[in-house]
Design a protein around this motif. Structure first.
Motif, mmCIF file in Angstrom:
data_model
loop_
_atom_site.group_PDB
_atom_site.id
_atom_site.type_symbol
_atom_site.label_atom_id
_atom_site.label_comp_id
_atom_site.label_asym_id
_atom_site.label_seq_id
_atom_site.Cartn_x
_atom_site.Cartn_y
_atom_site.Cartn_z
ATOM 1 N N ALA A 1 28.941 61.182 47.452
ATOM 2 C CA ALA A 1 27.673 61.069 46.721
ATOM 3 C C ALA A 1 27.749 59.965 45.666
ATOM 4 C CB ALA A 1 27.324 62.405 46.073
ATOM 5 N N ALA A 2 28.884 59.849 44.989
ATOM 6 C CA ALA A 2 29.053 58.783 43.991
ATOM 7 C C ALA A 2 29.039 57.413 44.667
ATOM 8 C CB ALA A 2 30.352 58.985 43.222
ATOM 9 N N VAL B 1 27.480 56.632 47.483
ATOM 10 C CA VAL B 1 26.098 56.362 47.913
ATOM 11 C C VAL B 1 25.268 55.858 46.721
ATOM 12 C CG1 VAL B 1 23.971 57.446 48.750
ATOM 13 C CG2 VAL B 1 26.154 57.907 49.894
ATOM 14 N N ARG B 2 25.383 56.517 45.581
ATOM 15 C CA ARG B 2 24.630 56.068 44.393
ATOM 16 C C ARG B 2 25.007 54.643 44.010
ATOM 17 N NH1 ARG B 2 25.845 61.355 42.845
ATOM 18 N NH2 ARG B 2 27.595 60.646 41.554
ATOM 19 N N ALA B 3 26.305 54.348 43.993
ATOM 20 C CA ALA B 3 26.769 53.013 43.606
ATOM 21 C C ALA B 3 26.355 51.953 44.623
ATOM 22 C CB ALA B 3 28.286 53.013 43.433
ATOM 23 N N LEU B 4 26.456 52.271 45.905
ATOM 24 C CA LEU B 4 26.087 51.299 46.940
ATOM 25 C C LEU B 4 24.584 51.027 46.946
ATOM 26 C CD1 LEU B 4 28.454 52.538 49.786
ATOM 27 C CD2 LEU B 4 28.668 50.404 48.473
ATOM 28 N N ARG B 5 23.789 52.069 46.763
ATOM 29 C CA ARG B 5 22.332 51.870 46.718
ATOM 30 C C ARG B 5 21.897 51.082 45.490
ATOM 31 N NH1 ARG B 5 20.331 57.809 48.830
ATOM 32 N NH2 ARG B 5 20.525 57.334 51.058
ATOM 33 N N THR C 1 38.771 60.665 41.538
ATOM 34 C CA THR C 1 37.548 60.800 40.742
ATOM 35 C C THR C 1 36.394 60.172 41.512
ATOM 36 O OG1 THR C 1 37.713 58.675 39.565
ATOM 37 C CG2 THR C 1 38.840 60.586 38.562
ATOM 38 N N PRO C 2 35.192 60.689 41.332
ATOM 39 C CA PRO C 2 34.030 60.067 41.969
ATOM 40 C C PRO C 2 33.849 58.605 41.547
ATOM 41 C CG PRO C 2 33.492 62.293 41.286
ATOM 42 C CD PRO C 2 34.844 61.974 40.702
ATOM 43 N N ALA C 3 34.134 58.284 40.289
ATOM 44 C CA ALA C 3 33.972 56.902 39.818
ATOM 45 C C ALA C 3 34.912 55.961 40.563
ATOM 46 C CB ALA C 3 34.211 56.825 38.318
#
Length: 153
Positions: free
Chosen positions: A41-42, A44-48, A134-136
């Protein structure tokens, strides 16, 4: 009589926490690692959020390891949910597909993942692994991968 050591993951104040009890009765806690879907999910947010998203690449994801009841599992199999499929597919301009497989920490690929990724590579599709705690970190690695793929596309 000696006690049996235990380990369980629970939520404490909303945070996933591992509680271990030793054979001597000592209780220890530590933060639990993120779930694999949280890494994805992290990413996807960063790529979008990348300015090239939608112009030079698109993405799609899978969650083949999601827990399902028997009916949902039958539906997934009937709809060709493929064991071992990579977590994220990155569609690049020019008809190229790249994939990202996520693992938390030092977890390893399953036999189904090894087989599927090898089959995809035989067809010329690249599957990159991301190991993060970590998600980051997972997001940063995914962005770096996509930037690299875009620079050679």
């Amino acid at each position: 009589m000696a006690k049996i050591p235990t380990k369980q993951t629970v939520r404490i104040n909303g945070a996933r926490t591992i509680i271990r009890t030793s054979a001597s009765g000592k209780i220890m806690t530590k933060p639990a690692p993120p779930m694999e879907w949280e890494l994805q999910a992290a990413q996807v947010r960063a790529l979008r959020a990348m300015p090239t998203y939608g112009k030079q690449f698109l993405l799609a994801g899978d969650q083949n390891a999601a827990k399902r009841g028997s009916r949902a599992q039958q539906e997934a199999i009937a709809a060709v949910m493929t064991p071992g499929e990579a977590d994220l597919r990155i569609y690049l301009a020019g008809g190229q597909i790249r994939m990202i497989e996520n693992k938390v920490g030092k977890r390893r690929l399953s036999t189904a993942q090894k087989d599927r990724h090898a089959a995809l590579c035989k067809l010329g599709h690249q599957v990159a692994g991301v190991s993060a705690i970590t998600p980051a970190d997972a997001a940063s690695q995914a962005v770096s991968l996509v930037q690299g793929w875009l620079s050679v596309a």
